[in-house]
Design a protein around this motif. Structure first.
Motif, short mmCIF file in Angstrom:
data_model
loop_
_atom_site.label_atom_id
_atom_site.label_comp_id
_atom_site.label_asym_id
_atom_site.label_seq_id
_atom_site.Cartn_x
_atom_site.Cartn_y
_atom_site.Cartn_z
N LEU A 133 -47.81 31.73 -6.08
CA LEU A 133 -46.70 31.86 -7.03
C LEU A 133 -47.28 32.11 -8.42
O LEU A 133 -47.62 31.18 -9.15
N GLN A 134 -47.41 33.38 -8.77
CA GLN A 134 -48.05 33.78 -10.02
C GLN A 134 -47.07 34.09 -11.14
O GLN A 134 -47.42 33.98 -12.31
N TYR A 135 -45.83 34.47 -10.77
CA TYR A 135 -44.89 34.94 -11.78
C TYR A 135 -43.48 34.64 -11.31
O TYR A 135 -43.12 34.93 -10.16
N GLU A 136 -42.68 34.05 -12.19
CA GLU A 136 -41.33 33.64 -11.82
C GLU A 136 -40.48 34.78 -11.31
O GLU A 136 -39.60 34.59 -10.46
N MET A 137 -40.72 35.98 -11.82
CA MET A 137 -39.88 37.10 -11.43
C MET A 137 -40.16 37.61 -10.01
O MET A 137 -39.54 38.56 -9.55
N CYS A 138 -41.07 36.96 -9.32
CA CYS A 138 -41.33 37.29 -7.91
C CYS A 138 -40.61 36.34 -6.96
O CYS A 138 -40.80 36.42 -5.74
N TYR A 139 -39.77 35.45 -7.49
CA TYR A 139 -39.16 34.43 -6.63
C TYR A 139 -38.23 35.02 -5.57
O TYR A 139 -38.17 34.52 -4.43
N THR A 140 -37.49 36.08 -5.90
CA THR A 140 -36.65 36.67 -4.86
C THR A 140 -37.51 37.31 -3.77
O THR A 140 -37.09 37.39 -2.61
N ASN A 141 -38.72 37.74 -4.12
CA ASN A 141 -39.61 38.30 -3.10
C ASN A 141 -40.13 37.22 -2.16
O ASN A 141 -40.49 37.51 -1.01
N VAL A 142 -40.20 35.99 -2.63
CA VAL A 142 -40.56 34.88 -1.74
C VAL A 142 -39.52 34.78 -0.63
O VAL A 142 -39.86 34.64 0.56
N LEU A 143 -38.25 34.88 -0.99
CA LEU A 143 -37.19 34.83 0.02
C LEU A 143 -37.20 36.08 0.89
O LEU A 143 -36.89 36.02 2.09
N GLN A 144 -37.57 37.21 0.31
CA GLN A 144 -37.71 38.44 1.09
C GLN A 144 -38.74 38.23 2.21
O GLN A 144 -38.53 38.64 3.36
N LEU A 178 -37.92 26.38 -6.38
CA LEU A 178 -38.26 26.89 -5.05
C LEU A 178 -38.36 25.77 -4.01
O LEU A 178 -38.61 26.04 -2.83
N ALA A 179 -38.18 24.53 -4.43
CA ALA A 179 -38.47 23.38 -3.57
C ALA A 179 -37.77 23.42 -2.21
O ALA A 179 -38.40 23.13 -1.18
N PRO A 180 -36.49 23.77 -2.11
CA PRO A 180 -35.83 23.74 -0.80
C PRO A 180 -36.39 24.75 0.21
O PRO A 180 -36.13 24.62 1.41
N PHE A 181 -37.14 25.73 -0.26
CA PHE A 181 -37.61 26.79 0.64
C PHE A 181 -39.02 26.52 1.18
O PHE A 181 -39.49 27.24 2.05
N PHE A 182 -39.70 25.51 0.65
CA PHE A 182 -41.09 25.24 1.01
C PHE A 182 -41.24 23.89 1.69
O PHE A 182 -40.57 22.92 1.34
N ASP A 183 -42.17 23.85 2.66
CA ASP A 183 -42.51 22.58 3.29
C ASP A 183 -43.41 21.75 2.38
O ASP A 183 -43.31 20.53 2.35
N MET A 184 -44.28 22.42 1.65
CA MET A 184 -45.21 21.71 0.77
C MET A 184 -45.75 22.65 -0.30
O MET A 184 -45.68 23.87 -0.18
#
Length: 641
Positions: A133-144, A178-184
């Motif tokens: 997680l380098q940049y906040e504007m990539c957060y939707t790409n995490v869900l992608q 992003l907490a709800p999307f990650f196990d750790m």
């Protein structure tokens, strides 16, 4: 070796049937690969990529950078972990990046699951999916990434059959949006306890333990944060009332993990060489970690304390090995402030000799513009093509004192003057608008400094000039980040930022040398959203998920960013985005990230916030130890103290 590029690679690895018979089966067929832009992003098999027999390893780890291949392949952190994990005989680490929108659409239409580059296997068949997680504007790409891998977005909905999803990197220092999307989450530098975590996973899996049982053990390992094991309660005004563990295995405080001996730790001497041109298409040599400067806006300068240097002899050996194993034509020094590396002259002398023999260019970012730096750059750069970069950050000396920049106008003009006399004609200047205590005079000072630099050029006798000079002024809009002295600061509305840029633009037009000055500024709406995600809490996760489901991906790319989708999602969720941007926080407010300890104490950050408002400068760490707290990683004595 010279690596072939672009279309030639595509035809070699896609259309040559004889070659294809000798390769593993690709996840995408030839018809799809020929329809999309840059197919070489997805075929793997690059030089120095690691291939293993999946039946002979115990752990399969998919390492993800949630952006396009060319960006992800330039990231040093993933290269280090990729090398480290693959040194383990029991582990195979593979890579995955965000599919570009053209392939994204095809994968959804044809129900093609997301795959790793090396094996081309489905991501959901792995043991771990690690996302940097380098940049906040990539957060939707995490869900992608999760969605294309055909996995439920939320950790609570992913059963035993799915990989463990973990995050790391600078944005993980406020993991709550992003907490709800990650196990750790892994808090700190990966070379510390990752091997312990993987060993524990093997043990628990062989014992037939559940995912929850492993996560409970993982939560006991230093630096590991399991969001499901914590509950958040809020005051009526929306601020946090409490943040507490709900599981006996979870710790009250998560301690950042730090590698103190950066010389004798993992570092790739055979980094993967991309088929197509990456953003940083070069060998990267990390010379030190941390920074002594103490700029109050800089998150990296606080997160990566204390400063730790690598041994110069090891750096020489590493540089030579990487150049031999990659065929790259450029080497870059990696550091937050390269000029502060104590053995820089010796290292530069070695690289100049080594690289001149190999016809390799040397890139020297993060140098202060002084006599030594200019002398070095004159030896390693093509003067006709190069430009010099200054980052004054603020237009006035008053505001530079507020942000603790430690750079005076006299130093800037002296450096620019020496550069002009040495043959440089192009100077880039980077500033921020919207800094705490900023006035209109501070904004206009940006134009005045650019004018002073242009004037300095035209003071050189005409016969000694190299044509016209160009001063490129770029302004971004300030975003307060966690674990900085400015984490309490307020932001502005989109319209306010644009008004600030207009003031600078008009003032530049009023300068005598305006034709020599070019002005660019960052997108204001992106800044607002970045600020929300940077300091947001768990409630922002609902907005993030809703925005993604509306079609948002690649928010870091202006051609795809949809501010309207975000605002729609905030309204539907009943959350006012200005709660996260326009408030100046009181000193006693509980932040979403307060459960993390980075070594630098909250008391130090509070004092720096107060000193900023008083326009008081804090000396850098080599001049005077400021007692920030990071010295605990040196056994109580900071390396600079």
């Amino acid at each position: 070796m010279k690596i072939e590029k672009e279309k030639k690679i595509t035809f070699l690895y896609i259309l040559n049937k004889n070659e294809r018979r000798n390769m593993r089966k690709l996840a995408l067929n030839d018809e799809i690969l020929l329809k999309i832009e840059k197919p070489a992003r997805y075929i793997g098999n690059e030089v120095n990529s690691v291939m293993k027999n999946k039946n002979e390893v115990d752990i399969r780890f998919a390492m993800c950078f949630p952006d396009v291949y060319e960006i992800g392949m330039s990231h040093l952190g993933i290269q280090i972990l990729y090398d480290m994990f693959n040194k383990r005989e029991d582990t195979w680490c593979e890579r995955v990046y965000s599919p570009w929108p053209d392939l994204d659409a095809i994968m959804r239409e044809k129900q093609i699951p997301l795959f790793a580059l090396e094996s081309q296997d489905n991501i959901k068949d792995f043991d771990f999916l690690g996302i940097t997680l380098q940049y906040e504007m990539c957060y939707t790409n995490v869900l992608q990434i999760l969605d294309l891998a055909q996995m439920p977005l939320r950790a609570e909905d992913r059963g035993e059959e799915y990989p463990l999803v973990m995050g790391g990197g600078p944005c993980s220092y406020n993991p709550e949006p992003l907490a709800p999307f990650f196990d750790m989450f892994y808090i700190g530098e990966g070379e510390t306890v990752f091997n312990q975590l993987l060993d524990e996973y093997k043990t628990y899996r062989k014992a037939g333990k559940s995912k929850k049982e492993f996560l409970e053990r993982a939560a006991e390992i230093p630096g590991i944060y399991v969001p499901a094991f914590y509950d958040v309660e809020y005051h009526e005004d929306g601020t946090i009332d409490s943040f507490k563990p709900n599981n006996s295995h979870a710790k009250e405080k998560i301690e950042k993990q730090v590698v103190m001996d950066v010389t004798n730790t993992y570092y790739p001497t055979k980094p993967v060489v991309p088929f197509i041109k990456a953003t940083q298409d070069r060998v990267t040599l990390e010379i030190q970690r941390g920074c002594i400067r103490g700029c109050r806006f800089c998150q990296a300068g606080m997160l990566y304390r204390p400063t730790r240097e690598k041994d110069v002899e090891v750096l020489k050996e590493t540089a030579k090995a990487m150049l031999e194993s990659t065929g790259h034509e450029e080497i870059s020094l990696s550091s937050l402030s390269s000029s502060d590396y104590s053995k820089l002259p010796e290292l530069i002398d070695y690289l100049i000799e080594e690289c001149s023999q190999r016809k390799v260019n040397i890139s020297l970012p993060s140098l202060r513009i002084d006599a030594f730096s200019l002398d070095v750059m004159s030896k390693v750069q093509d003067i006709k093509k190069s430009s010099l970069t200054f980052a004054p950050e603020a237009g006035s000396q008053r505001l530079r004192d507020v942000i603790n920049k430690g750079l005076t106008e006299e130093v800037i003009l002296e450096g620019a003057g020496k550069a002009f006399e040495g043959g440089w004609t192009r100077v880039k200047l980077y500033f921020m608008l919207g800094l705490p205590t900023e006035t209109e005079e501070d904004m206009k000072g940006i134009a005045h400094l650019a004018e002073a630099i242009a004037k300095r050029y035209y003071e050189i006798p005409k016969e000694q000039r190299h044509g016209k000079c160009q001063i490129v002024v770029s302004t971004s809009f300030f975003v307060p980040k966690p674990f900085t002295p400015f984490q309490w600061a307020s932001m502005f509305r989109k319209e306010d930022y644009l008004d600030k840029a207009k003031i600078v633009k008009e003032e530049i037009k009023a300068q005598l040398n305006q034709k020599s000055i070019k002005y660019n500024y960052h997108e204001a709406d992106v800044t607002v959203l970045e600020g929300i995600l940077a300091r947001g809490d768990r409630r922002v996760a609902d907005v993030l998920e809703a925005t993604y489901k509306k079609g948002a991906i690649f928010d870091a790319w202006s051609e795809y960013f949809r501010y309207d989708l975000w605002m729609e999602a905030f309204e539907e969720a009943g959350i006012n985005p200005e709660f996260y941007t326009l408030r100046e926080r009181p000193l006693d407010e509980i932040f979403p990230w307060d459960f993390i300890s980075i070594g630098v104490t909250r008391r130090f950050l509070e004092n720096e916030w107060k000193k900023a408002q008083q326009e008081v400068v804090t000396p850098n760490c080599k001049m005077q130890c400021s007692g920030c707290g990071a010295g605990k990683y040196k056994g109580g004595i900071c390396i600079e103290g």
